[in-house]
Design a protein around this motif. Structure first.
Motif, mmCIF file in Angstrom:
data_model
loop_
_atom_site.group_PDB
_atom_site.id
_atom_site.type_symbol
_atom_site.label_atom_id
_atom_site.label_comp_id
_atom_site.label_asym_id
_atom_site.label_seq_id
_atom_site.Cartn_x
_atom_site.Cartn_y
_atom_site.Cartn_z
ATOM 1 N N PRO A 65 0.883 -1.155 -0.188
ATOM 2 C CA PRO A 65 0.123 -0.143 -0.159
ATOM 3 C C PRO A 65 0.811 1.161 -0.130
ATOM 4 C CG PRO A 65 -0.825 -1.651 1.656
ATOM 5 C CD PRO A 65 0.455 -2.132 0.849
ATOM 6 N N ALA A 66 0.476 2.178 -0.716
ATOM 7 C CA ALA A 66 1.285 3.564 -1.005
ATOM 8 C C ALA A 66 0.429 5.055 -0.608
ATOM 9 C CB ALA A 66 1.693 3.397 -2.456
ATOM 10 N N SER A 67 -0.778 4.570 -0.588
ATOM 11 C CA SER A 67 -1.845 5.750 -0.129
ATOM 12 C C SER A 67 -3.255 5.087 0.187
ATOM 13 C CB SER A 67 -2.000 6.623 -1.544
ATOM 14 O OG SER A 67 -2.397 5.885 -2.575
ATOM 15 N N LEU A 68 -3.790 6.004 1.264
ATOM 16 C CA LEU A 68 -5.150 5.562 1.639
ATOM 17 C C LEU A 68 -5.887 6.798 1.341
ATOM 18 C CD1 LEU A 68 -7.169 3.899 3.206
ATOM 19 C CD2 LEU A 68 -5.975 4.587 5.380
ATOM 20 N N TYR A 69 -7.136 6.890 0.928
ATOM 21 C CA TYR A 69 -8.007 8.056 0.599
ATOM 22 C C TYR A 69 -9.480 7.707 1.402
ATOM 23 C CZ TYR A 69 -4.351 8.735 -2.904
ATOM 24 O OH TYR A 69 -3.360 8.825 -3.654
ATOM 25 N N ILE A 70 -9.857 8.784 2.027
ATOM 26 C CA ILE A 70 -11.273 8.931 2.216
ATOM 27 C C ILE A 70 -12.046 10.040 1.513
ATOM 28 C CG2 ILE A 70 -13.097 9.201 4.183
ATOM 29 C CD1 ILE A 70 -11.057 8.234 6.108
ATOM 30 N N ALA A 71 -12.941 9.845 1.050
ATOM 31 C CA ALA A 71 -13.831 10.904 0.067
ATOM 32 C C ALA A 71 -15.343 10.857 0.280
ATOM 33 C CB ALA A 71 -13.447 10.854 -1.447
ATOM 34 N N SER A 72 -15.987 11.878 -0.103
ATOM 35 C CA SER A 72 -17.571 11.909 -0.067
ATOM 36 C C SER A 72 -18.040 12.714 -0.769
ATOM 37 C CB SER A 72 -17.829 12.132 1.567
ATOM 38 O OG SER A 72 -17.627 13.652 1.902
ATOM 39 N N ASP A 73 -19.397 12.830 -0.847
ATOM 40 C CA ASP A 73 -20.125 13.874 -1.342
ATOM 41 C C ASP A 73 -19.908 15.258 -0.653
ATOM 42 O OD1 ASP A 73 -21.774 13.021 0.635
ATOM 43 O OD2 ASP A 73 -23.499 13.788 -0.477
ATOM 44 N N SER A 74 -20.778 16.434 -0.622
ATOM 45 C CA SER A 74 -20.704 17.624 0.031
ATOM 46 C C SER A 74 -21.920 17.860 0.556
ATOM 47 C CB SER A 74 -19.872 18.634 -0.907
ATOM 48 O OG SER A 74 -18.877 18.253 -1.031
ATOM 49 N N ARG A 75 -22.841 16.901 0.377
ATOM 50 C CA ARG A 75 -24.413 17.525 0.598
ATOM 51 C C ARG A 75 -24.793 17.197 2.207
ATOM 52 N NH1 ARG A 75 -29.000 16.616 -3.479
ATOM 53 N NH2 ARG A 75 -27.639 18.257 -4.367
ATOM 54 N N TYR A 76 -25.194 18.617 2.694
ATOM 55 C CA TYR A 76 -26.112 18.046 4.069
ATOM 56 C C TYR A 76 -27.589 18.272 3.740
ATOM 57 C CZ TYR A 76 -21.895 19.093 7.190
ATOM 58 O OH TYR A 76 -20.515 19.006 7.745
ATOM 59 N N SER A 77 -28.396 17.709 4.135
ATOM 60 C CA SER A 77 -29.815 17.449 4.041
ATOM 61 C C SER A 77 -30.689 17.382 5.196
ATOM 62 C CB SER A 77 -30.107 16.549 2.830
ATOM 63 O OG SER A 77 -29.947 15.188 3.505
ATOM 64 N N TRP A 78 -31.801 18.068 5.214
ATOM 65 C CA TRP A 78 -32.658 18.015 6.054
ATOM 66 C C TRP A 78 -33.919 17.383 5.316
ATOM 67 C CZ3 TRP A 78 -29.205 21.699 5.303
ATOM 68 C CH2 TRP A 78 -28.437 22.236 6.196
ATOM 69 N N GLY A 79 -34.043 15.919 5.462
ATOM 70 C CA GLY A 79 -35.152 15.280 4.875
ATOM 71 C C GLY A 79 -34.733 15.246 3.330
ATOM 72 N N THR A 80 -35.841 15.672 2.607
ATOM 73 C CA THR A 80 -35.637 15.743 1.321
ATOM 74 C C THR A 80 -36.134 17.137 0.877
ATOM 75 O OG1 THR A 80 -37.987 14.848 0.782
ATOM 76 C CG2 THR A 80 -36.314 13.287 0.784
ATOM 77 N N SER A 81 -36.278 18.108 1.762
ATOM 78 C CA SER A 81 -36.661 19.422 1.325
ATOM 79 C C SER A 81 -35.728 20.436 1.242
ATOM 80 C CB SER A 81 -37.777 19.812 2.268
ATOM 81 O OG SER A 81 -37.248 19.758 3.579
ATOM 82 N N ASP A 82 -34.586 20.249 2.193
ATOM 83 C CA ASP A 82 -33.718 21.280 2.150
ATOM 84 C C ASP A 82 -32.092 20.517 2.132
ATOM 85 O OD1 ASP A 82 -35.198 23.646 2.391
ATOM 86 O OD2 ASP A 82 -35.720 23.202 4.454
ATOM 87 N N LYS A 83 -31.320 21.416 1.364
ATOM 88 C CA LYS A 83 -30.104 20.910 1.335
ATOM 89 C C LYS A 83 -28.883 22.149 1.259
ATOM 90 C CE LYS A 83 -30.300 21.337 -3.947
ATOM 91 N NZ LYS A 83 -30.244 20.462 -5.207
ATOM 92 N N TYR A 84 -27.723 21.598 1.730
ATOM 93 C CA TYR A 84 -26.547 22.448 1.741
ATOM 94 C C TYR A 84 -25.564 21.849 1.088
ATOM 95 C CZ TYR A 84 -23.154 25.551 3.551
ATOM 96 O OH TYR A 84 -21.864 26.495 3.914
ATOM 97 N N ASP A 85 -24.865 22.283 -0.049
ATOM 98 C CA ASP A 85 -23.842 21.603 -0.527
ATOM 99 C C ASP A 85 -22.319 21.872 -0.347
ATOM 100 O OD1 ASP A 85 -25.697 19.679 -1.850
ATOM 101 O OD2 ASP A 85 -25.852 20.608 -3.703
ATOM 102 N N TYR A 86 -22.108 22.683 0.437
ATOM 103 C CA TYR A 86 -20.874 22.917 1.087
ATOM 104 C C TYR A 86 -20.563 22.352 2.557
ATOM 105 C CZ TYR A 86 -21.509 26.804 -2.350
ATOM 106 O OH TYR A 86 -21.994 27.289 -3.376
ATOM 107 N N GLY A 87 -21.155 21.180 2.982
ATOM 108 C CA GLY A 87 -20.931 20.455 4.366
ATOM 109 C C GLY A 87 -19.519 19.670 4.211
ATOM 110 N N ILE A 88 -18.791 19.971 5.264
ATOM 111 C CA ILE A 88 -17.394 19.130 5.273
ATOM 112 C C ILE A 88 -17.693 18.202 5.903
ATOM 113 C CG2 ILE A 88 -15.281 19.286 6.368
ATOM 114 C CD1 ILE A 88 -15.298 22.218 6.265
#
Length: 267
Positions: free
Chosen positions: A19-42
């Motif tokens: 092994p030379a590297s290890l990564y963790i990645a995700s999307d950037s969405r925080y959501s409140w149910g299916t109604s509201d979203k915020y796409d800058y969440g860490i």
């Protein structure tokens, strides 16, 4: 719930594949149910003092509180020791997570979450998965690190769509079969077409190499720069971090072109 993945990059050494590297990645969405979203969440984090990387999916509030307290203490050198093994470091972090949950108001938890912890001790990489829900409580397990470049874990409400898509990258005929870039390319493509309303935004990524501590990566998409899902329109010191495109090719943040001499990757 969103989507989080971890993968390992392996290269050939005289003594065999390592092994030379290890990564963790995700999307950037925080959501409140299916109604509201915020796409800058860490959702991914790294230590500047130790080779530790983290990511989470699920309930946002509790993990955010945990990392807000945990990372400054790791960076200050008061939780981990340089001589700790991967398991020793994870045990200390697990204790920190456990006591944080024990003191959280029982009726205020909004649901379950999963935390991934990637670490390196010497040249040895390790990854751990900690899961919590109100019924089962806290569970922790070590994730197998194979001797091939591939995904080692995927979690969240976007997991089903990502895993389905990743089957194509797991075919030997695919140009990116068993490559680190293939996992990230699959993540990028999945986020462009995903149906899960709680998963979205641009990918964000932290990683570990054989030397030094955690690294954050900027993303170049459509000739724009993004960090943690947010466009970096500010006057930033772009050359302080690595930048990658959707094919995980190294990018020049000034020209927004592939770095001179960097190998173009097949897609």
């Amino acid at each position: 719930m969103t989507l989080i993945i971890a993968w390992i990059g392996v290269d050939d050494k005289k003594e065999g594949k390592k092994p030379a590297s290890l990564y963790i990645a995700s999307d950037s969405r925080y959501s409140w149910g299916t109604s509201d979203k915020y796409d800058y969440g860490i959702k991914v984090f790294g230590s500047s003092r130790f080779p530790e990387i983290f990511g989470f999916c699920g309930d946002v509030l509790i993990p955010s509180i945990i990392f807000g307290q945990l990372l400054p203490q790791i960076d200050s050198g008061i939780i981990l020791n340089d001589s700790d093994s991967g398991i020793e470091k994870n045990n200390k972090i697990l204790d920190f997570i456990s006591t944080s949950i024990e003191n959280y108001p029982k009726g205020q938890s909004t649901g379950s979450f999963t935390i991934l912890h990637g670490t390196r001790s010497g040249k040895e990489f390790s990854c751990f998965k900690t899961s919590f829900d109100k019924v089962s409580g806290l569970k922790n397990e070590q994730v197998l690190i194979p001797k091939i470049s591939t995904k080692i874990c995927s979690e969240g409400s976007g997991k089903k769509e990502f895993d389905f898509n990743f089957q194509e990258w797991e075919r030997e005929r695919h140009n990116n079969y068993r490559t680190s870039r293939g996992v990230f390319h699959c993540l990028s493509e999945t986020l462009k077409t995903i149906k899960d309303p709680m998963t979205g935004g641009l990918p964000q990524i932290v990683g570990l190499y054989r030397i030094n501590n955690s690294r954050i990566f900027g993303i170049v998409e459509n000739e724009k720069k993004y960090i943690y899902g947010k466009e970096s329109s500010e006057d930033i010191n772009s050359n302080r971090i690595e930048w990658r495109n959707e094919n995980f090719e190294r990018m020049n943040p000034e020209t927004l072109k592939i770095i001179s001499g960097a190998q173009r990757q097949p897609i």
